[in-house]
Design a protein around this motif. Structure first.
Motif, PDB file in Angstrom:
ATOM      1  N   ASN A 104       0.936  -1.397   0.203  1.00  0.00           N
ATOM      2  CA  ASN A 104      -0.061  -0.291   0.293  1.00  0.00           C
ATOM      3  C   ASN A 104       1.101   1.009   0.396  1.00  0.00           C
ATOM      4  N   ILE A 105       2.747   0.543  -0.335  1.00  0.00           N
ATOM      5  CA  ILE A 105       3.162   2.205  -0.023  1.00  0.00           C
ATOM      6  C   ILE A 105       3.847   2.435  -1.109  1.00  0.00           C
ATOM      7  N   LYS A 106       2.827   3.336  -1.811  1.00  0.00           N
ATOM      8  CA  LYS A 106       4.093   3.505  -3.930  1.00  0.00           C
ATOM      9  C   LYS A 106       5.720   3.564  -3.878  1.00  0.00           C
ATOM     10  N   PHE A 107       6.389   4.274  -2.947  1.00  0.00           N
ATOM     11  CA  PHE A 107       8.060   4.129  -3.069  1.00  0.00           C
ATOM     12  C   PHE A 107       8.216   3.367  -2.686  1.00  0.00           C
ATOM     13  N   LEU A 108       7.319   2.121  -1.820  1.00  0.00           N
ATOM     14  CA  LEU A 108       8.163   0.766  -1.582  1.00  0.00           C
ATOM     15  C   LEU A 108       7.727  -0.278  -2.620  1.00  0.00           C
ATOM     16  N   ASP A 109       6.749   0.473  -3.609  1.00  0.00           N
ATOM     17  CA  ASP A 109       6.064  -0.910  -4.414  1.00  0.00           C
ATOM     18  C   ASP A 109       7.813  -0.200  -5.490  1.00  0.00           C
ATOM     19  N   ILE A 110       7.692   0.703  -5.767  1.00  0.00           N
ATOM     20  CA  ILE A 110       8.866   1.213  -6.815  1.00  0.00           C
ATOM     21  C   ILE A 110      10.634   1.036  -6.475  1.00  0.00           C
TER      22      ILE A 110
ATOM     23  N   SER B 188       1.160  14.514  -0.721  1.00  0.00           N
ATOM     24  CA  SER B 188       0.718  15.637  -0.162  1.00  0.00           C
ATOM     25  C   SER B 188       2.065  15.724   1.125  1.00  0.00           C
ATOM     26  N   ARG B 189       2.216  15.089   1.400  1.00  0.00           N
ATOM     27  CA  ARG B 189       2.889  14.560   2.729  1.00  0.00           C
ATOM     28  C   ARG B 189       4.621  14.992   3.440  1.00  0.00           C
ATOM     29  N   PHE B 190       5.196  15.528   1.179  1.00  0.00           N
ATOM     30  CA  PHE B 190       6.120  16.536   1.108  1.00  0.00           C
ATOM     31  C   PHE B 190       6.172  17.511   0.715  1.00  0.00           C
ATOM     32  N   PHE B 191       4.959  18.268   0.914  1.00  0.00           N
ATOM     33  CA  PHE B 191       4.825  19.998   0.505  1.00  0.00           C
ATOM     34  C   PHE B 191       5.450  20.402   1.230  1.00  0.00           C
ATOM     35  N   HIS B 192       5.407  20.492   2.366  1.00  0.00           N
ATOM     36  CA  HIS B 192       6.151  20.972   3.826  1.00  0.00           C
ATOM     37  C   HIS B 192       7.197  20.755   3.836  1.00  0.00           C
ATOM     38  N   LEU B 193       8.500  19.932   2.943  1.00  0.00           N
ATOM     39  CA  LEU B 193       9.141  19.730   3.017  1.00  0.00           C
ATOM     40  C   LEU B 193      10.163  20.880   2.336  1.00  0.00           C
ATOM     41  N   THR B 194      11.413  21.327   2.483  1.00  0.00           N
ATOM     42  CA  THR B 194      12.027  21.595   1.738  1.00  0.00           C
ATOM     43  C   THR B 194      12.808  21.386   0.870  1.00  0.00           C
ATOM     44  N   ASP B 195      12.854  21.550  -0.324  1.00  0.00           N
ATOM     45  CA  ASP B 195      14.034  21.403  -1.595  1.00  0.00           C
ATOM     46  C   ASP B 195      14.770  20.309  -1.251  1.00  0.00           C
TER      47      ASP B 195
ATOM     48  N   LEU C  90      12.265  -2.198   4.322  1.00  0.00           N
ATOM     49  CA  LEU C  90      10.929  -1.973   5.844  1.00  0.00           C
ATOM     50  C   LEU C  90      12.637  -1.553   6.995  1.00  0.00           C
ATOM     51  N   ASN C  91      13.901  -1.710   6.791  1.00  0.00           N
ATOM     52  CA  ASN C  91      14.257  -1.764   7.717  1.00  0.00           C
ATOM     53  C   ASN C  91      15.540  -1.439   7.406  1.00  0.00           C
ATOM     54  N   ASN C  92      15.939  -0.168   6.683  1.00  0.00           N
ATOM     55  CA  ASN C  92      17.244   0.666   6.239  1.00  0.00           C
ATOM     56  C   ASN C  92      17.180   1.758   7.005  1.00  0.00           C
ATOM     57  N   PRO C  93      18.336   2.931   6.096  1.00  0.00           N
ATOM     58  CA  PRO C  93      17.526   3.697   6.225  1.00  0.00           C
ATOM     59  C   PRO C  93      16.800   4.911   5.912  1.00  0.00           C
ATOM     60  N   ALA C  94      16.442   3.928   4.555  1.00  0.00           N
ATOM     61  CA  ALA C  94      15.018   4.484   3.721  1.00  0.00           C
ATOM     62  C   ALA C  94      14.249   3.970   4.932  1.00  0.00           C
ATOM     63  N   LYS C  95      13.891   3.153   5.697  1.00  0.00           N
ATOM     64  CA  LYS C  95      13.455   3.425   6.955  1.00  0.00           C
ATOM     65  C   LYS C  95      12.130   4.469   6.784  1.00  0.00           C
ATOM     66  N   LEU C  96      13.464   5.671   7.061  1.00  0.00           N
ATOM     67  CA  LEU C  96      12.586   7.072   7.936  1.00  0.00           C
ATOM     68  C   LEU C  96      11.540   7.128   6.850  1.00  0.00           C
ATOM     69  N   LEU C  97      11.616   7.098   5.161  1.00  0.00           N
ATOM     70  CA  LEU C  97      10.557   7.435   4.975  1.00  0.00           C
ATOM     71  C   LEU C  97       9.738   7.063   5.271  1.00  0.00           C
ATOM     72  N   TYR C  98       9.579   5.509   4.902  1.00  0.00           N
ATOM     73  CA  TYR C  98       8.194   4.588   5.161  1.00  0.00           C
ATOM     74  C   TYR C  98       7.574   5.020   6.403  1.00  0.00           C
ATOM     75  N   GLU C  99       7.865   5.316   7.292  1.00  0.00           N
ATOM     76  CA  GLU C  99       7.416   5.557   8.474  1.00  0.00           C
ATOM     77  C   GLU C  99       7.535   6.935   8.419  1.00  0.00           C
TER      78      GLU C  99
ATOM     79  N   LYS D 117       3.143   7.737   8.937  1.00  0.00           N
ATOM     80  CA  LYS D 117       2.678   8.502   9.993  1.00  0.00           C
ATOM     81  C   LYS D 117       1.378   9.765   9.189  1.00  0.00           C
ATOM     82  N   HIS D 118       2.045  10.296   8.170  1.00  0.00           N
ATOM     83  CA  HIS D 118       1.369  10.747   7.132  1.00  0.00           C
ATOM     84  C   HIS D 118       0.361  10.433   6.293  1.00  0.00           C
ATOM     85  N   PRO D 119      -0.782  10.448   6.761  1.00  0.00           N
ATOM     86  CA  PRO D 119      -1.371   9.166   5.943  1.00  0.00           C
ATOM     87  C   PRO D 119      -1.818  10.551   4.094  1.00  0.00           C
TER      88      PRO D 119
END
Length: 189
Positions: free
Chosen positions: A76-82, A126-133, A172-181, A185-187
């Motif tokens: 259910n996570i598009k980035f994980l699918d990619i 939209s979960r990335f909108f508030h992040l800077t480039d 899911l259990n690596n540095p990219a875990k931060l992205l998935y978490e 947390k931000h549906p």
């Protein structure tokens, strides 16, 4: 009267694609493709036109195959699918993966398209909108470094035939875990 074409364009592209997958784009010449078809180079030029056209066809065929892998919904996570699609492609198409992503002589269009796809997905989410480039790029680079490293280890045989579950667990259990978490947390709204 023109000589009858012995091989269809599709047959030539398929045989050339087999050669490309095994030996890379630099192996694609009229002579090598003709040898694989057990014929002279003449039918290749008659059906295809030029080696540049044939190479473009092969890159497009590789691109389509690759995009088929990374667009399959597995979670259910598009980035994980990619990410899973990228690594599964490395597992199932080892030589082609190596020829595309590890050999410098390969045209970088496919890698650029893949990276652009991820950037575009991040821009739409939209979960990335508030992040800077810079923050988005930092997340992206951390994920890319790990993802590419895992795929390379699999493609080169260092990690032998990992299951889809193994790949998912590693992603899911690596540095990219931060992205998935962060995404969990931000549906998406």
């Amino acid at each position: 009267m023109p000589k009858k074409i012995i091989f269809s364009k599709e047959t030539i592209i398929e045989k050339a694609f087999e050669l490309f997958k095994e030996e890379g784009i630099d192996s694609i010449s009229a002579r090598n493709v003709a040898k694989a078809l057990n014929c002279s180079p003449a039918p290749i030029y008659s059906s295809i036109g030029s080696m540049d056209i044939l190479k473009d066809e092969l890159v497009n065929k590789a691109k389509k195959l690759f995009m088929d892998y990374i667009t399959v919904k597995k979670t259910n996570i598009k980035f994980l699918d990619i990410g899973m699609g990228f690594v599964i492609f490395a597992r199932e198409e080892r030589q082609l993966f190596s020829n595309i992503f590890l050999i410098e002589s390969m045209e970088r269009a496919l890698m650029t398209e893949f990276l652009d796809l991820i950037h575009d997905e991040m821009k739409k989410d939209s979960r990335f909108f508030h992040l800077t480039d810079n923050e988005r790029n930092e997340i992206f680079m951390n994920c890319w470094i790990f993802l590419n490293g895992l795929a390379t280890l699999i493609a080169t045989g260092f990690i032998k035939n990992p299951s889809d579950d193994y790949i998912k667990e590693k992603l899911l259990n690596n540095p990219a875990k931060l992205l998935y978490e962060y995404l969990e947390k931000h549906p998406k709204k």
